[in-house]
Design a protein around this motif. Structure first.
Motif, PDB file in Angstrom:
ATOM      1  N   LYS A   1       0.845  -1.183   0.000  1.00  0.00           N
ATOM      2  CA  LYS A   1       0.000   0.000   0.000  1.00  0.00           C
ATOM      3  C   LYS A   1       0.888   1.242   0.000  1.00  0.00           C
ATOM      4  CE  LYS A   1      -3.881  -2.328   0.403  1.00  0.00           C
ATOM      5  NZ  LYS A   1      -4.884  -2.370  -0.689  1.00  0.00           N
ATOM      6  N   LEU A   2       0.539   2.184  -0.853  1.00  0.00           N
ATOM      7  CA  LEU A   2       1.318   3.414  -0.920  1.00  0.00           C
ATOM      8  C   LEU A   2       1.046   4.281   0.300  1.00  0.00           C
ATOM      9  CD1 LEU A   2       0.997   4.516  -4.655  1.00  0.00           C
ATOM     10  CD2 LEU A   2       2.956   3.483  -3.520  1.00  0.00           C
ATOM     11  N   THR A   3       2.105   4.784   0.897  1.00  0.00           N
ATOM     12  CA  THR A   3       1.943   5.723   1.998  1.00  0.00           C
ATOM     13  C   THR A   3       1.866   7.142   1.448  1.00  0.00           C
ATOM     14  OG1 THR A   3       4.335   6.020   2.298  1.00  0.00           O
ATOM     15  CG2 THR A   3       3.282   4.204   3.498  1.00  0.00           C
ATOM     16  N   ASP A   4       1.280   8.024   2.244  1.00  0.00           N
ATOM     17  CA  ASP A   4       1.197   9.427   1.832  1.00  0.00           C
ATOM     18  C   ASP A   4       2.596   9.989   1.586  1.00  0.00           C
ATOM     19  OD1 ASP A   4      -1.375   8.838   2.594  1.00  0.00           O
ATOM     20  OD2 ASP A   4      -1.276   9.982   4.470  1.00  0.00           O
ATOM     21  N   GLU A   5       3.524   9.627   2.482  1.00  0.00           N
ATOM     22  CA  GLU A   5       4.884  10.161   2.376  1.00  0.00           C
ATOM     23  C   GLU A   5       5.561   9.712   1.085  1.00  0.00           C
ATOM     24  OE1 GLU A   5       3.666   8.486   4.907  1.00  0.00           O
ATOM     25  OE2 GLU A   5       3.571   9.945   6.555  1.00  0.00           O
ATOM     26  N   ALA A   6       5.351   8.447   0.695  1.00  0.00           N
ATOM     27  CA  ALA A   6       5.981   7.934  -0.523  1.00  0.00           C
ATOM     28  C   ALA A   6       5.444   8.641  -1.762  1.00  0.00           C
ATOM     29  CB  ALA A   6       5.753   6.424  -0.635  1.00  0.00           C
ATOM     30  N   VAL A   7       4.147   8.910  -1.772  1.00  0.00           N
ATOM     31  CA  VAL A   7       3.540   9.583  -2.927  1.00  0.00           C
ATOM     32  C   VAL A   7       4.042  11.021  -3.034  1.00  0.00           C
ATOM     33  CG1 VAL A   7       1.377  10.437  -3.893  1.00  0.00           C
ATOM     34  CG2 VAL A   7       1.497   8.125  -2.961  1.00  0.00           C
ATOM     35  N   VAL A   8       4.063  11.736  -1.918  1.00  0.00           N
ATOM     36  CA  VAL A   8       4.530  13.128  -1.936  1.00  0.00           C
ATOM     37  C   VAL A   8       5.996  13.190  -2.351  1.00  0.00           C
ATOM     38  CG1 VAL A   8       5.003  15.141  -0.496  1.00  0.00           C
ATOM     39  CG2 VAL A   8       2.836  13.931  -0.263  1.00  0.00           C
ATOM     40  N   LYS A   9       6.797  12.272  -1.835  1.00  0.00           N
ATOM     41  CA  LYS A   9       8.214  12.245  -2.202  1.00  0.00           C
ATOM     42  C   LYS A   9       8.381  12.004  -3.696  1.00  0.00           C
ATOM     43  CE  LYS A   9      12.562   9.804  -1.342  1.00  0.00           C
ATOM     44  NZ  LYS A   9      13.215   8.663  -0.651  1.00  0.00           N
ATOM     45  N   ALA A  10       7.607  11.066  -4.241  1.00  0.00           N
ATOM     46  CA  ALA A  10       7.696  10.771  -5.673  1.00  0.00           C
ATOM     47  C   ALA A  10       7.310  11.986  -6.510  1.00  0.00           C
ATOM     48  CB  ALA A  10       6.799   9.584  -6.013  1.00  0.00           C
ATOM     49  N   LEU A  11       6.267  12.679  -6.107  1.00  0.00           N
ATOM     50  CA  LEU A  11       5.832  13.857  -6.856  1.00  0.00           C
ATOM     51  C   LEU A  11       6.889  14.954  -6.816  1.00  0.00           C
ATOM     52  CD1 LEU A  11       2.093  13.973  -5.731  1.00  0.00           C
ATOM     53  CD2 LEU A  11       2.942  13.442  -8.019  1.00  0.00           C
ATOM     54  N   ARG A  12       7.518  15.128  -5.677  1.00  0.00           N
ATOM     55  CA  ARG A  12       8.556  16.154  -5.571  1.00  0.00           C
ATOM     56  C   ARG A  12       9.803  15.783  -6.360  1.00  0.00           C
ATOM     57  NH1 ARG A  12       7.406  17.526   0.811  1.00  0.00           N
ATOM     58  NH2 ARG A  12       5.916  19.224   0.403  1.00  0.00           N
ATOM     59  N   GLU A  13       9.951  14.504  -6.669  1.00  0.00           N
ATOM     60  CA  GLU A  13      11.062  14.058  -7.505  1.00  0.00           C
ATOM     61  C   GLU A  13      10.655  13.959  -8.972  1.00  0.00           C
ATOM     62  OE1 GLU A  13      12.116  10.381  -5.672  1.00  0.00           O
ATOM     63  OE2 GLU A  13      13.251  11.328  -4.045  1.00  0.00           O
ATOM     64  N   ASN A  14       9.504  14.573  -9.294  1.00  0.00           N
ATOM     65  CA  ASN A  14       9.005  14.642 -10.676  1.00  0.00           C
ATOM     66  C   ASN A  14       8.664  13.272 -11.253  1.00  0.00           C
ATOM     67  OD1 ASN A  14       9.270  17.438 -10.709  1.00  0.00           O
ATOM     68  ND2 ASN A  14      11.374  17.337 -11.448  1.00  0.00           N
ATOM     69  N   ARG A  15       8.221  12.349 -10.401  1.00  0.00           N
ATOM     70  CA  ARG A  15       7.780  11.046 -10.885  1.00  0.00           C
ATOM     71  C   ARG A  15       6.259  10.973 -10.842  1.00  0.00           C
ATOM     72  NH1 ARG A  15       9.140   7.185  -7.469  1.00  0.00           N
ATOM     73  NH2 ARG A  15      10.163   8.425  -5.864  1.00  0.00           N
ATOM     74  N   SER A  16       5.688  10.213 -11.763  1.00  0.00           N
ATOM     75  CA  SER A  16       4.235  10.061 -11.846  1.00  0.00           C
ATOM     76  C   SER A  16       3.784   8.837 -11.064  1.00  0.00           C
ATOM     77  CB  SER A  16       3.798   9.930 -13.308  1.00  0.00           C
ATOM     78  OG  SER A  16       4.164  11.077 -14.043  1.00  0.00           O
ATOM     79  N   ILE A  17       2.579   8.914 -10.502  1.00  0.00           N
ATOM     80  CA  ILE A  17       2.020   7.811  -9.726  1.00  0.00           C
ATOM     81  C   ILE A  17       0.623   7.511 -10.239  1.00  0.00           C
ATOM     82  CG2 ILE A  17       1.329   7.004  -7.444  1.00  0.00           C
ATOM     83  CD1 ILE A  17       3.623   9.914  -7.597  1.00  0.00           C
ATOM     84  N   THR A  18       0.387   6.253 -10.567  1.00  0.00           N
ATOM     85  CA  THR A  18      -0.943   5.818 -10.986  1.00  0.00           C
ATOM     86  C   THR A  18      -1.719   5.340  -9.771  1.00  0.00           C
ATOM     87  OG1 THR A  18      -0.115   5.140 -13.158  1.00  0.00           O
ATOM     88  CG2 THR A  18      -2.230   4.226 -12.457  1.00  0.00           C
ATOM     89  N   ILE A  19      -2.936   5.833  -9.609  1.00  0.00           N
ATOM     90  CA  ILE A  19      -3.789   5.393  -8.507  1.00  0.00           C
ATOM     91  C   ILE A  19      -5.024   4.705  -9.082  1.00  0.00           C
ATOM     92  CG2 ILE A  19      -2.983   7.208  -6.949  1.00  0.00           C
ATOM     93  CD1 ILE A  19      -5.601   8.713  -7.524  1.00  0.00           C
ATOM     94  N   GLU A  20      -5.562   3.765  -8.318  1.00  0.00           N
ATOM     95  CA  GLU A  20      -6.767   3.043  -8.725  1.00  0.00           C
ATOM     96  C   GLU A  20      -7.963   3.416  -7.867  1.00  0.00           C
ATOM     97  OE1 GLU A  20      -6.761   1.338 -11.385  1.00  0.00           O
ATOM     98  OE2 GLU A  20      -4.592   1.268 -11.718  1.00  0.00           O
TER      99      GLU A  20
END
Length: 305
Positions: free
Chosen positions: A221-240
């Motif tokens: 399960k994705l944590t909030d922290e992991a998603v925010v970190k990925a976004l700040r590193e300019n990476r995209s995240i797919t959510i369902e």
């Protein structure tokens, strides 16, 4: 004339390297990650070669590392050989930074956007010059700068940092194309006891997709922290959940925003109620998350763990 040409060429090379590193596409060969200690918390077999029996694995490794801040001597050396650098301090946090001019870019409307790099003891930050001028950063005298920098560097060097990483290892070539394409570096994790693991880092936001590609049931399960970190590193995240969409960085009118691409029209009002904002661009409603404080929206958007 020759020196000016070489200066411009080196600046372009540095800009390209920096952009590639930020995008995760810079190929630097095998890069060592030195840590204080490391232990394998989970070992998942992704693939077994039918002919040789060799296996490919996804390891979850707990790492303990010591921060390696930039020294005062090194940052002052950078000021000497890079033109236009300014010593600065933050009036709110009382932290120091070296402000260095960066490569500018043009918006779609032809507007020149000036950028700077803030060198901090543990990281670099990119800012638009106009945003920096409106922030709490002000010019600082060298004695005050040196005192603040050394204090933060010494404090950082005394602390240990614990994190968990996922590493694809073992027989890599047969699974290479199934691994994320936005980070291609091969890393070797080495601890103080001499143990090492060689492979490709898989970000938390990509683990579920990698396991799915090999038919492995995933409870990740994705944590909030992991998603925010990925976004700040300019990476995209797919959510369902709560609906299918992609969280990504998008440049709009020169500003780098966080966009919810593919958000259903019937969910727009709910998204606005949790802190998102919308803008009509090219006759289409686009939904954005506040880039300066994305945590509350991401927490409300993701299903609870």
């Amino acid at each position: 004339m020759q020196n000016a040409i070489f200066d411009e060429f080196l600046a372009l090379v540095e800009a390209c390297v920096s952009a590639a590193r930020d995008a995760g596409t810079l190929d630097v060969g095998v890069e060592n990650i030195q840590v204080e200690s490391a232990s394998v918390a989970e070992d998942i077999v992704l693939r077994t070669d039918e002919r040789t029996g060799a296996t490919s694995h996804l390891l979850r490794i707990d790492l303990t590392t010591r921060y390696q801040p930039t020294t005062l001597e090194r940052v002052l050396e950078r000021r000497e050989w890079s033109d236009g650098c300014i010593l600065m301090r933050n009036t709110k946090s009382d932290k120091a930074a070296l402000c260095e001019p960066s490569r500018h870019f043009m918006t779609e409307k032809g507007e020149l956007i000036q950028r700077v790099i803030l060198h901090r003891p543990l990281r670099r930050e990119y800012h638009q010059l106009r945003d920096l001028e409106e922030s709490a950063w002000v010019e600082c005298a060298e004695p005050r700068f040196a005192k603040l920098w050394e204090a933060e560097a010494e404090d950082s060097a005394s602390r240990l940092h614990t994190e968990t990483v996922h590493l694809a290892t073992g027989l890599l070539l047969p699974i290479w194309s199934n691994l994320p394409r936005d980070y291609l570096e091969v890393n070797r994790i080495v601890d103080l006891e001499g143990r090492s693991w060689l492979g490709r880092i898989v970000y938390d936001t990509d683990v579920a997709d990698v396991l799915k590609a090999f038919g492995v049931n995933s409870s990740v399960k994705l944590t909030d922290e992991a998603v925010v970190k990925a976004l700040r590193e300019n990476r995209s995240i797919t959510i369902e959940q709560p609906f299918g969409a992609v969280l990504k960085r998008s440049r709009v009118a020169g500003d780098l925003r966080i966009e919810i691409a593919g958000a259903p029209a019937d969910q727009v009002e709910w998204l606005k109620s949790i802190g998102c904002f919308t803008e009509i661009i090219a006759y289409r409603i686009r939904v954005f998350i506040p880039a300066d404080n994305p945590e509350p929206v991401v927490k409300a958007l993701l299903p609870p763990l």
